[in-house]
Design a protein around this motif. Structure first.
Motif, mmCIF file in Angstrom:
data_model
loop_
_atom_site.group_PDB
_atom_site.id
_atom_site.type_symbol
_atom_site.label_atom_id
_atom_site.label_comp_id
_atom_site.label_asym_id
_atom_site.label_seq_id
_atom_site.Cartn_x
_atom_site.Cartn_y
_atom_site.Cartn_z
ATOM 1 N N ASN A 2 -35.290 -9.862 -88.918
ATOM 2 C CA ASN A 2 -34.071 -9.826 -88.117
ATOM 3 C C ASN A 2 -33.279 -11.131 -88.218
ATOM 4 O O ASN A 2 -33.853 -12.189 -88.440
ATOM 5 N N GLU A 26 -32.818 -6.045 -85.018
ATOM 6 C CA GLU A 26 -32.830 -6.478 -83.623
ATOM 7 C C GLU A 26 -32.531 -7.978 -83.595
ATOM 8 O O GLU A 26 -33.439 -8.806 -83.565
ATOM 9 N N THR A 56 -31.129 -3.667 -77.965
ATOM 10 C CA THR A 56 -31.436 -3.996 -79.354
ATOM 11 C C THR A 56 -31.300 -5.478 -79.671
ATOM 12 O O THR A 56 -31.643 -5.894 -80.776
ATOM 13 N N CYS A 57 -30.791 -6.274 -78.745
ATOM 14 C CA CYS A 57 -30.565 -7.694 -78.997
ATOM 15 C C CYS A 57 -31.250 -8.554 -77.939
ATOM 16 O O CYS A 57 -31.393 -8.158 -76.791
#
Length: 187
Positions: A2, A26, A56-57
């Motif tokens: 990521n 992510e 998602t973050c």
């Protein structure tokens, strides 16, 4: 793996978040807090973006002492606001933060238009930096060859209200004259 996205809360930052999520990544939104005229507005925008993508973050706020007097050249005055070494400091802090998770890239929202005013938003800067880092992390500018129109097209219209891209707000509104406003970053 990521990316860590250097997130100012602007249009470019949001485009990178959208791109990462579409790719199934992510990301960590990495926002550097320092004293400058738009600091509060940028933080509010970063928090809006993060909340919109919270599933998602991750969000990491990093406090730094940066001499940013160049961002205060005067309300209503045109021109670039260049803080020497700012992107380099942001990238160094993000490299350090990469140990907080499974991150192998740092994404910065440098664009085609940014290259005109900022040496640390050019391909040669990123190329040289990647040679120097010699780390299992790479520094990337996925938007570097894109125009403002192309970047705006990447973002679903209902999300544009999340952003803030003016360097020197006047009464909590975009000034309309800084180079960020002039490049069409302010919606």
């Amino acid at each position: 793996m990521n990316p860590i996205i250097l997130c100012s809360g602007g249009v470019d930052s949001l485009a990178l978040v959208v791109q990462a999520v579409i790719q199934g990544k992510e990301p960590m939104l990495f926002h550097v807090q320092y004293e400058h005229p738009a600091a509060e507005k940028e933080l509010e925008a970063v928090q809006r973006i993060w909340k919109s993508f919270a599933g998602t973050c991750k969000l990491h706020l990093h406090r730094s002492e940066i001499i940013a007097s160049a961002l205060s050249i005067g309300e209503g005055k045109q021109g670039a606001r260049f803080v020497r070494g700012r992107n380099l400091m942001f990238i160094a802090a993000a490299i350090n933060a990469s140990t907080l998770g499974d991150y192998d890239q740092i994404w910065l929202g440098a664009t085609k238009e940014d290259q005109e005013d900022y040496w640390d938003c050019r391909n040669d800067f990123f190329y040289t930096l990647n040679l120097a880092v010699k780390d299992p992390i790479s520094i990337n500018a996925p938007l570097i060859m894109m125009t403002r129109e192309e970047i705006l097209a990447m973002i679903p219209q209902p999300l544009l209200f999340l952003t803030w891209s003016c360097y020197q707000p006047i009464d909590d509104q975009p000034c309309g004259t800084c180079n960020s406003c002039q490049q069409g970053n302010t919606i």
